[in-house]
Design a protein around this motif. Structure first.
Motif, short mmCIF file in Angstrom:
data_model
loop_
_atom_site.label_atom_id
_atom_site.label_comp_id
_atom_site.label_asym_id
_atom_site.label_seq_id
_atom_site.Cartn_x
_atom_site.Cartn_y
_atom_site.Cartn_z
N LEU A 124 0.82 -1.22 0.00
CA LEU A 124 0.00 0.00 0.00
C LEU A 124 0.85 1.27 0.00
CD1 LEU A 124 -2.73 -1.12 2.58
CD2 LEU A 124 -2.91 -1.02 0.09
N ASP A 125 2.14 1.13 0.25
CA ASP A 125 3.02 2.31 0.24
C ASP A 125 3.52 2.65 -1.16
OD1 ASP A 125 2.74 2.41 2.99
OD2 ASP A 125 4.53 1.15 3.35
N ARG A 126 3.24 1.78 -2.16
CA ARG A 126 3.72 2.01 -3.52
C ARG A 126 2.52 2.19 -4.45
NH1 ARG A 126 6.93 -2.29 -1.76
NH2 ARG A 126 5.60 -3.78 -2.90
N PRO A 127 2.09 3.43 -4.67
CA PRO A 127 0.94 3.66 -5.56
C PRO A 127 1.28 3.19 -6.98
CG PRO A 127 1.40 5.60 -4.23
CD PRO A 127 2.56 4.68 -4.04
N GLY A 128 0.24 2.74 -7.70
CA GLY A 128 0.43 2.27 -9.06
C GLY A 128 0.06 0.80 -9.21
N GLU A 129 0.39 0.25 -10.37
CA GLU A 129 0.01 -1.13 -10.69
C GLU A 129 1.08 -2.10 -10.25
OE1 GLU A 129 -0.32 -3.65 -14.76
OE2 GLU A 129 -1.70 -1.94 -14.65
N ARG A 150 -4.09 -2.13 -8.41
CA ARG A 150 -3.63 -0.75 -8.46
C ARG A 150 -3.92 -0.10 -7.11
NH1 ARG A 150 -5.38 1.69 -14.38
NH2 ARG A 150 -4.11 0.26 -15.64
N VAL A 151 -2.97 0.67 -6.63
CA VAL A 151 -3.07 1.35 -5.33
C VAL A 151 -3.16 2.85 -5.56
CG1 VAL A 151 -1.95 1.74 -3.10
CG2 VAL A 151 -1.78 -0.51 -4.21
N PHE A 152 -4.13 3.50 -4.87
CA PHE A 152 -4.32 4.95 -4.96
C PHE A 152 -4.28 5.55 -3.56
CE2 PHE A 152 -6.38 3.07 -8.58
CZ PHE A 152 -5.98 3.85 -9.64
N VAL A 153 -3.77 6.76 -3.45
CA VAL A 153 -3.77 7.53 -2.19
C VAL A 153 -4.93 8.52 -2.25
CG1 VAL A 153 -2.48 9.06 -0.66
CG2 VAL A 153 -1.28 7.27 -1.96
N ARG A 159 -5.93 4.88 1.81
CA ARG A 159 -5.44 4.07 0.71
C ARG A 159 -6.59 3.25 0.10
NH1 ARG A 159 -1.66 6.79 2.22
NH2 ARG A 159 0.53 6.16 2.29
N LEU A 161 -7.19 0.14 -2.75
CA LEU A 161 -6.62 -0.91 -3.62
C LEU A 161 -7.75 -1.53 -4.42
CD1 LEU A 161 -3.97 -3.59 -2.84
CD2 LEU A 161 -6.19 -4.34 -3.68
#
Length: 520
Positions: A124-129, A150-153, A159, A161
């Motif tokens: 969850l600390d690395r946004p993106g795919e 994909r993770v978004f802030v 967070r 996902l």
């Protein structure tokens, strides 16, 4: 079968298999089939790998498209109702069955809503795919699944996902791998069977050929290789070898016939030569008588030398050893020159020599050999042509072109040759009963036929009604840029036609002959 015979038969079969298998593995057919099998297996593996890679890429594109659609919908919900509404929508969607994954956490990573229980640390600390391992519930932590997420802030550090399980992709990969494994196994088994079948079939035919060849080498010259009728390369090889064996048989039969003929037909001149020398020693009383006897002996020896030279020439013609001396020739010039040279001999024989020669007839050949063959035919025509009643009979020497052939013909009005004997008179030392009163050894037509075969032509004996017409058909040449070559000297053969002259030895009784091989 007795109990003792069964183990013996089994042992014999095992020994035969032990002898056959090493031979089978060494055959070219087995090796080629094995190479084709490996190439086909590699091709099939590459093809299945390419299909699997494209299927994976297609499924990944579909998963990403689904994730994009989910994200757009959740973003719309978040804009309309904030984080609370987003959490409610995620909670509701998480309870629905399917492969979609959702997770909403606090800024410190505490789970608020979603259907994901466990994630790799730092996801969850690395946004993106990313493609990760996950667990839906605590019971499946020990058996993680794979997913593309994909993770978004979100605002305030929350967070989100969104992802999708890739189990379908993995199942497809398993199916493809199993299909590839079974396919390659089937290909391998069928390929091994095909290799064994093809090699065994080819090996049997080759063994049959080997057995036939061994019987031929043992002395059975009538043996021939079997033809299966399939028209494959082994059939073509067998046909060519059979043709070669036929030719070898003909040559050996000809050699035996020549040996018999030499022993039979040359015995008479050798006996005559010896008797003449013996009579001279016994009865000659003056140098002139001895000289006359010596001249007669020399004439007999010259005849024998010419016969052996003719035999040597025929042998060289049959082996094709003088083809390197062929070049462009003006056949019209050769025929006209020979006819002019034979006109005095025709006058002495009471015959009229007529020439009908078209100009510009060009062929590729040996000037000496063609002149030798044509001279033998003219000599025979003059020898056997009979003067006509109340006038002279004609000997017609003609040369013309018909399509792609040059036709040379020598026609007389003599007794001719019966149709049933025309093939036989082309053999060496063959003389018909009607011609035995004439001088000669029966080599002229054989030599002419050998010359024509060497030049790729045909020699035909036809009825001249009355008499005989001998026709030589040679391949024509349309144009020659180089000038006619100088006559070629060939060891053991007659001299070039345009350089020959009648014999001039003092006291000689032999009839002049412009080609050096009289009365063959």
């Amino acid at each position: 079968m007795t109990p003792l015979a069964e183990p013996a038969a089994a042992a014999g079969t095992a020994r035969a298999a032990q002898r056959f298998l090493p031979t089978l593995f060494r055959t070219t057919a087995f090796k080629l089939t094995a190479v084709y099998l490996v190439v086909f297996a590699l091709f099939a593996g590459l093809l299945l790998g390419y299909v699997a890679w494209n299927a994976k890429r297609l499924l990944d594109d579909q998963i990403r498209s689904t994730i994009d659609a989910e994200i757009q919908g959740l973003a719309e919900q978040q804009r309309q109702g904030g984080i609370r509404r987003l959490v409610n929508v995620v909670e509701r969607r998480s309870r629905a069955p399917g492969a979609s994954l959702y997770l909403v956490t606090t800024p410190v990573g505490e789970r608020i809503a979603g259907n994901v229980e466990a994630l790799p640390p730092g996801t969850l600390d690395r946004p993106g795919e990313a493609e990760i391992e996950y667990a839906r519930t605590s019971e499946t932590v020990d058996r993680p699944s794979h997913a593309i997420v994909r993770v978004f802030v979100l605002p305030a550090g929350f967070r989100l996902l969104v992802g999708r399980d890739v189990e379908e992709r993995e199942r497809l990969g398993i199916v493809i791998r199993r299909a590839a494994g079974w396919s390659l196994l089937v290909v391998f088994v069928l390929g091994c069977f095909a290799s064994w079948f093809v090699a065994r079939r080819v090996l049997k035919r080759i063994d049959d050929m080997t057995g036939t060849a061994q019987s031929i080498m043992a002395g059975d010259l009538k043996g021939r290789l079997a033809i299966s009728g399939t028209g494959d390369e082994l059939d073509r090889l067998a046909l060519n070898l059979n043709a070669m064996l036929e030719r070898i048989g003909e040559l050996m039969a000809g050699m035996q016939q020549v040996s018999d003929n030499i022993a039979h037909d040359l015995k008479t001149p050798l006996t005559r030569l010896r008797n003449r020398a013996e009579e001279a020693l016994r009865t000659a009383s003056s140098p002139d008588e001895l000289r006359a006897a010596l001249d007669g002996s020399i004439d007999e020896a010259d005849n024998l030398i010419r016969v052996f030279n003719a035999l040597l020439m025929i042998a060289r013609l049959e082996t094709g050893r003088i083809q390197d001396s062929m070049d462009g020739l003006d056949l019209s010039e050769i025929v006209s020159g020979l006819a002019e040279l034979y006109e005095p001999l025709a006058e002495e024989a009471g015959l009229s020599l007529v020439t009908e020669v078209a100009p510009g007839l060009r062929v590729i050949g040996n000037r000496e050999l063609i002149g030798q063959a044509l001279a033998n035919l003219i000599d025979n025509a003059l020898k056997y042509g009979e003067p006509g009643e109340g006038g002279r009979a004609q000997v017609i020497v003609a040369a013309r072109r018909e399509r792609d052939e040059i036709l040379l013909s020598v026609a007389d009005h003599g007794p001719g040759i019966p149709a049933e004997d025309r093939a036989r008179v082309l053999e060496r030392f063959v003389r018909l009963d009607a011609s035995r009163s004439k001088p000669g050894f029966g080599l002229g037509l054989a030599l002419a036929a050998g010359v024509v075969r060497l030049h790729g032509g045909q020699l035909r004996l036809e009825d001249n009604a009355p008499g005989l017409r001998v026709v030589i058909a040679l391949p024509a040449v349309t144009a020659l840029s180089e000038p006619p070559p100088a006559p070629v000297e060939t060891a053991g053969l007659a001299k070039p036609v345009d350089m020959m002259a009648p014999s001039a030895r003092p006291g000689s009784t032999a009839a002049p002959n412009p080609v050096g091989v009289p009365s063959l």
